[in-house]
Design a protein around this motif. Structure first.
Motif, PDB file in Angstrom:
ATOM      1  N   ALA A  52     -12.293  20.855  41.589  1.00 23.42           N
ATOM      2  CA  ALA A  52     -11.138  21.370  40.848  1.00 23.42           C
ATOM      3  C   ALA A  52     -11.106  20.789  39.437  1.00 23.42           C
ATOM      4  CB  ALA A  52      -9.848  21.044  41.603  1.00 23.42           C
ATOM      5  N   ILE A  97     -13.736  22.461  37.286  1.00 27.28           N
ATOM      6  CA  ILE A  97     -13.369  23.815  36.832  1.00 27.28           C
ATOM      7  C   ILE A  97     -12.341  23.731  35.713  1.00 27.28           C
ATOM      8  CG2 ILE A  97     -12.325  26.018  37.531  1.00 27.28           C
ATOM      9  CD1 ILE A  97     -13.526  25.666  40.266  1.00 27.28           C
ATOM     10  N   GLU A 108     -11.518  25.436  31.411  1.00 28.06           N
ATOM     11  CA  GLU A 108     -10.357  26.321  31.360  1.00 28.06           C
ATOM     12  C   GLU A 108     -10.461  27.336  30.223  1.00 28.06           C
ATOM     13  OE1 GLU A 108      -6.757  24.061  31.639  1.00 28.06           O
ATOM     14  OE2 GLU A 108      -5.525  25.835  31.991  1.00 28.06           O
ATOM     15  N   LEU A 147      -5.355  28.016  35.461  1.00 23.45           N
ATOM     16  CA  LEU A 147      -5.550  26.804  36.263  1.00 23.45           C
ATOM     17  C   LEU A 147      -5.626  27.098  37.764  1.00 23.45           C
ATOM     18  CD1 LEU A 147      -5.893  23.763  35.946  1.00 23.45           C
ATOM     19  CD2 LEU A 147      -3.414  23.513  36.161  1.00 23.45           C
ATOM     20  N   ALA A 161      -7.493  29.028  39.223  1.00 23.74           N
ATOM     21  CA  ALA A 161      -8.899  29.141  39.625  1.00 23.74           C
ATOM     22  C   ALA A 161      -9.476  27.799  40.067  1.00 23.74           C
ATOM     23  CB  ALA A 161      -9.742  29.704  38.480  1.00 23.74           C
ATOM     24  N   ALA A 162      -8.943  26.715  39.481  1.00 21.88           N
ATOM     25  CA  ALA A 162      -9.492  25.392  39.793  1.00 21.88           C
ATOM     26  C   ALA A 162      -9.321  25.032  41.271  1.00 21.88           C
ATOM     27  CB  ALA A 162      -8.831  24.339  38.916  1.00 21.88           C
ATOM     28  N   ILE A 220      -9.359  27.201  43.846  1.00 25.28           N
ATOM     29  CA  ILE A 220     -10.048  28.103  44.776  1.00 25.28           C
ATOM     30  C   ILE A 220     -10.959  27.323  45.741  1.00 25.28           C
ATOM     31  CG2 ILE A 220     -11.804  29.933  44.929  1.00 25.28           C
ATOM     32  CD1 ILE A 220     -10.621  31.199  42.445  1.00 25.28           C
TER      33      ILE A 220
END
Lengths: 434, 434
Positions: free
Chosen positions: A283, A286, A290, B298, B300-301, B303
């Motif tokens: 996380a 990722i 951003e 954010l 998406a982080a 997922i």
């Protein structure tokens, strides 16, 4: 049941194989079993009872009165009795131990003193010993007259005056040699043996490797203290396998019939939380990208594909290595050669997978540049995933841990992180063209 | 080696246990082995050779001339010879079959005719038969005089004139009964038997269940055609385990020493591509939530965390069910009760994991609302993942497939899709507050 029914039932039931007696027995409900205990004696039930699986033994033990329970355990083989008693609370165990006869009590206490999962804790004390100077004929006559009630009569153990193992002979050797010959002339004087504190799995593997029916267990001073038989070896191997399944997902000890949901959750949750912490690394990574994601949100849709493909390919390599280590197929190939072969395999899998995903994303999502980014990432990730999936279990194996258990989730997570790092790096690099 | 060395080497080497002879043998390189074949005969080597693992047997077979190879196979047990020959090309196999003596050739051809992994293909033809009307004394004398070279003399098979199995008696029974008694008076007339076309794993399980040393193999007409011994049963159980590991990740047949990277990739790539297609479903689903993602990138982080937690929890339930099915621990609990217990477990794991992630996201990412969305999603996903991980293997088991193999990746993917659907739905619903 009336009296005549009871006698008919007894006759039918007791003529069944103990394993089939067990199947009938467990199909009864507790109230029926209560009657059962009245008209079948503890001695008659013991052979069947010791074949039940351990959870069932424990459940049924609570249905018996203490004298009946003591009688059953008294009539059980020492190894089975020990294994059952070791599962009980100390109070109950000591209570039941008092009900045993002196010889059985001493044997059980000896076995109970061994740590769990050692040869000593699974061995039986029920075997035949002879003196090395006896003749084949004398031993045979002894067998025919005494009809010893031991677990196996197919191996005989020659023991000297001090209790040390002098040799092993099989009943087959005995029958096929001149009856007047002394057994120490033809017995095997260098039999395969184990120590009482050896790990039970190693013992079972030796029995498997040498195709034995039983293996003698010795103390540090070479004194014979028991034997482990092949049927127990199979069960140990089976147990270790299911333990592996359980340990792999931290569900060991959380699968029994009597385990409550709360007990299971308490065992299982820490594992899920631990793996979630590993997920936090992903996380955080990722999040670093951003800006790239803000520019092209669709990139997020392919996070799962990158993760799954990498994880699955790494797990395949893990399976290949684990299997190779266990069958010995990798023993004669150098480590670098294995890694190189896996890397080449990874590139080829990566290439074919990348081509498929390239076409699919172009046609389904109609986005050629993203398709290219995903395809290149998949190719690189899969090539590297095989290397991770190869090196990690080899290292873990060198550390004398079980690679099948220890590496699964770590390989998946490492492949995740690597894959997403490649994916977002390429995407960021090509941002202007996306 | 000079002549006197050869004789010393022969003496030392041949006194070793065949398994230890094998260890020495594989440690030699091919040129050393070539000399080996000159001064150790095929008959002397056969017992060691048949204990090597199959890849090694095949590799070494190519180093021998054909006559030596034929002599070795002639001296091997029928089951081992068959197993080796079944791995060769048809031409080589037929060539070698011509080198065998008539009796061995007929036996091997009989076994080769059985489909792989059946009782018939792993049984041995080397066992003792007797007539039911013989006395114990007569059988014993026969054993002592003839010294039969069979795999086991511990079980004797009583066969009537038409070749049908009339009963089984153990050497133990034989020794402990009155020598003048006829064997059909005390032999077991309802022994556990298998059919020649039964699956090898079922055969091995029966041997394990009933603690047998061997099990007779019958044709449809009850004719005795062979026996399967306990040492082969252990190997079958072991083989099935490693096969399971291989099938789980589609690496079966892609692990041998001689497999090239291209062959391995050809076997493994289809599996990765197939699972990638499942990943496309997830990608399509995330795409549906593009607007939500555009609003809050954010999201998406997290997922990977949603995916991993769901998949891991589902896999835990799978492990519990697979283990329960294999030990029989679930036999006495209703399906609904199992599902309900797993669901409760899932809620508790979900609750504790959700609390941890809530605090972590608030402190690390400083975003309370996203923390709440992730936490609620984790809680719901984990509760449902246990149900998926419970129901799917139970269904697959009902379909008579192996749940350990068939369900892993499907459970993971289903939990992925479900988890992300919940996650993005909640996020979309709360969009105004994020």
């Amino acid at each position: 049941l009336r009296r005549e029914d009871i006698s008919a039932f007894r006759q039918t039931y007791l003529s069944l194989h103990p394993m089939d007696q067990a199947s009938v027995f467990v199909s009864l409900d507790p109230s029926e079993r209560a009657g059962f205990f009245d008209y079948i004696s503890a001695e008659e039930i013991a052979n069947m009872y010791q074949n039940l699986d351990k959870d069932m033994q424990l459940a049924i033990l609570t249905e018996m009165d203490e004298t009946y329970a003591g009688d059953i355990i008294n009539a059980m083989n020492v190894d089975n009795a020990t294994s059952l008693l070791s599962k009980l609370s100390e109070t109950t165990r000591n209570h039941l131990l008092q009900k045993l006869n002196e010889a059985k009590k001493a044997d059980v206490e000896e076995l109970l003193a061994y740590p769990a999962e050692t040869a000593g804790s699974i061995m039986t004390k029920s075997y035949l010993t002879i003196r090395p100077a006896t003749t084949a004929q004398e031993v045979l006559e002894h067998l025919q007259e005494e009809r010893p009630r031991v677990e196996t009569i197919y191996y005989l153990y020659a023991v000297d005056e001090s209790g040390r193992l002098a040799g092993v002979l099989s009943l087959r050797d005995l029958l096929t040699h001149d009856p007047s010959e002394r057994v120490d002339h033809f017995m095997s004087t260098q039999p395969v043996t184990v120590r009482d504190r050896d790990d039970q799995e190693d013992v079972a593997r030796l029995i498997q490797y040498y195709d034995l029916l039983a293996i003698p267990v010795l103390t540090e001073d070479e004194a014979l203290v028991g034997i482990v038989t092949v049927d127990d070896a199979i069960d140990v191997l089976e147990e270790e396998e299911t333990e592996d399944v359980g340990e792999f997902s931290a569900t060991r000890g959380a699968t029994g019939e009597k385990v409550t949901a709360f007990q299971a959750a308490k065992k299982r949750a820490p594992w899920i939380v631990l793996l979630m912490f590993l997920g936090l690394i992903t996380a955080g990574m990722i999040e670093q990208f951003e800006e790239t994601l803000e520019a092209i949100v669709l990139l997020a849709a392919f996070i799962p594909i990158i993760m799954d493909s990498g994880g699955n390919t790494g797990t395949q390599s893990l399976a290949v290595i684990v299997r190779g280590l266990s069958t010995g197929a990798l023993d004669h190939i150098g480590v670098l050669k294995i890694i190189w072969r896996e890397f080449k395999t990874g590139m080829m899998i990566g290439l074919s997978t990348a081509l498929v995903i390239l076409l699919l994303i172009i046609f389904v999502f109609d986005h050629a540049m993203i398709a290219l980014v995903v395809a290149v990432s998949i190719f690189s990730t899969l090539s590297m995933a095989t290397v991770i999936g190869t090196i990690l279990p080899l290292i873990i194996n060198k550390l004398k841990l079980d690679p099948a258990i220890a590496s699964g989730p770590f390989i998946t997570t490492m492949c995740d992180i690597l894959g997403l790092l490649i994916y977002f790096s390429i995407a960021t690099f090509l941002l202007d063209y996306l």
